[in-house]
Write a protein that holds these residues in place. Structure first.
Motif, short mmCIF file in Angstrom:
data_model
loop_
_atom_site.label_atom_id
_atom_site.label_comp_id
_atom_site.label_asym_id
_atom_site.label_seq_id
_atom_site.Cartn_x
_atom_site.Cartn_y
_atom_site.Cartn_z
N THR A 108 12.35 3.62 7.74
CA THR A 108 11.68 2.97 6.60
C THR A 108 10.17 2.85 6.79
OG1 THR A 108 12.21 0.82 7.61
CG2 THR A 108 13.73 1.66 5.93
N ARG A 112 7.51 4.33 4.09
CA ARG A 112 6.70 3.47 3.22
C ARG A 112 5.21 3.73 3.40
NH1 ARG A 112 4.38 -1.44 2.30
NH2 ARG A 112 4.75 -2.22 0.18
N PRO A 116 3.84 3.93 -0.61
CA PRO A 116 3.68 2.46 -0.59
C PRO A 116 4.29 1.72 -1.77
CG PRO A 116 1.61 3.56 -1.12
CD PRO A 116 2.55 4.62 -0.70
N THR A 119 10.16 0.04 -2.22
CA THR A 119 10.67 -1.14 -1.52
C THR A 119 12.09 -0.86 -1.04
OG1 THR A 119 11.48 -2.12 -3.58
CG2 THR A 119 9.24 -2.71 -2.87
#
Length: 298
Positions: A108, A112, A116, A119
């Motif tokens: 994760t 990310r 960005p 979620t």
């Protein structure tokens, strides 16, 4: 029609009109009416009814397979269009077996950094639950064993090989050893995961093959419960090498390799077997393949 198919999938999963309606955000009469309209449209009875849900008919089982395909393709189309307009964004649901939870951050975190606006939610599940959640569109990906129990139709990416260690405190039996055997470990007061966990079934298998009857002194579906008991110095456990390394046990806790045999099982990422995948799942599969290069997957 798509809404009705989603209602039908929810009903097949929950086997209860009320709970299915709650998941779909509608009233029970609305869901019941939608299912009847679907039956009228298709010209077949899909649900066995009495005073409550009794199951799907044989026609209902076939329609459920088609409903999953159609709803899955529709969601993929919507996500692909959104990604083309706004870039990769959205919420990723991950379910992982308890022994793999500690490594999820290795997937994760770099993902990310690249995306960005994404979620995550991560839940702990049994290997069977991971597959069920995938088939019901309740998660995007899972992390589970790949080489022991049947997986069904999934896309998989091997990540690492799970090996096993005795976790015990200094001063306990075998704590000064460089390795122990499965038959020796079986003589200790062990705290282990519950039998619904595949990790426990694998451990039982290796202990039984070593001629040991498995009688743990404590069982839990929580790794935290196992850790807390080990730290008392009165208990021992069997845990995967990668988990012990991630947690970084310090003195007086010792991690000792279990040999004879040096048992190994493959753990990896699983996703529903459909093409094309959603943009998020496709990107996660790509990230998982990159991660596997830095781990010991074989």
């Amino acid at each position: 029609m798509i809404d009705k198919l989603e209602f039908f999938i929810a009903l097949a999963h929950h086997k209860h009109f009320g709970r299915a309606a709650e998941e779909c955000g509608v009233t029970q009469p609305t869901l019941s009416a939608a299912i009847r309209q679907l039956e009228d449209t298709l010209g077949v009875v899909l649900v066995q009814r009495a005073s409550r849900f009794k199951g799907l008919t044989s026609e209902g089982q076939r329609v459920l397979e088609w409903a999953r395909r159609i709803v899955g393709d529709t969601r993929t189309m919507r996500e692909e269009i959104r990604a083309a307009r706004f870039g990769l964004a959205g919420h990723v649901k991950i379910a992982a077996i308890p022994t793999a939870l500690a490594m999820v951050s290795r997937l994760t975190t770099p993902f990310r950094e690249k995306h960005p606006d994404v979620t995550f939610s991560v839940t702990s599940r049994t290997s069977l639950e991971v597959l069920t959640l995938l088939s019901n569109f309740e998660i995007d990906i899972g992390i589970s064993y790949l080489d022991n129990e049947p997986l069904g139709r999934v896309t998989s990416v091997p990540l690492y090989t799970e090996r096993y260690q005795l976790i015990t405190s200094s001063g306990n039996s075998y704590s000064d050893r460089k390795s122990v055997t499965w038959s020796e470990v079986g003589q200790l007061p062990l705290c282990l995961l519950t039998m619904d966990m595949q990790n426990r079934r694998l451990i039982n298998k290796h202990l039984q093959e070593a001629g040991v009857e498995v009688h743990p002194t404590l069982e839990s579906n929580s790794m935290i419960v196992l850790f807390s008991h080990i730290r008392t110095g009165k208990w021992a456990s069997i845990m995967p090498l990668n988990l012990a390394e991630t947690l970084g046990f310090a003195e007086p806790i010792r991690a000792i390799p279990i040999v004879k045999p040096d048992a190994r099982h493959l753990v990896g990422l699983v996703a529903a077997d459909r093409e094309p995948h959603t943009p998020l799942v496709s990107a996660l599969l790509h990230e998982a393949r990159a991660l596997a290069l830095s781990m010991d997957a074989v």
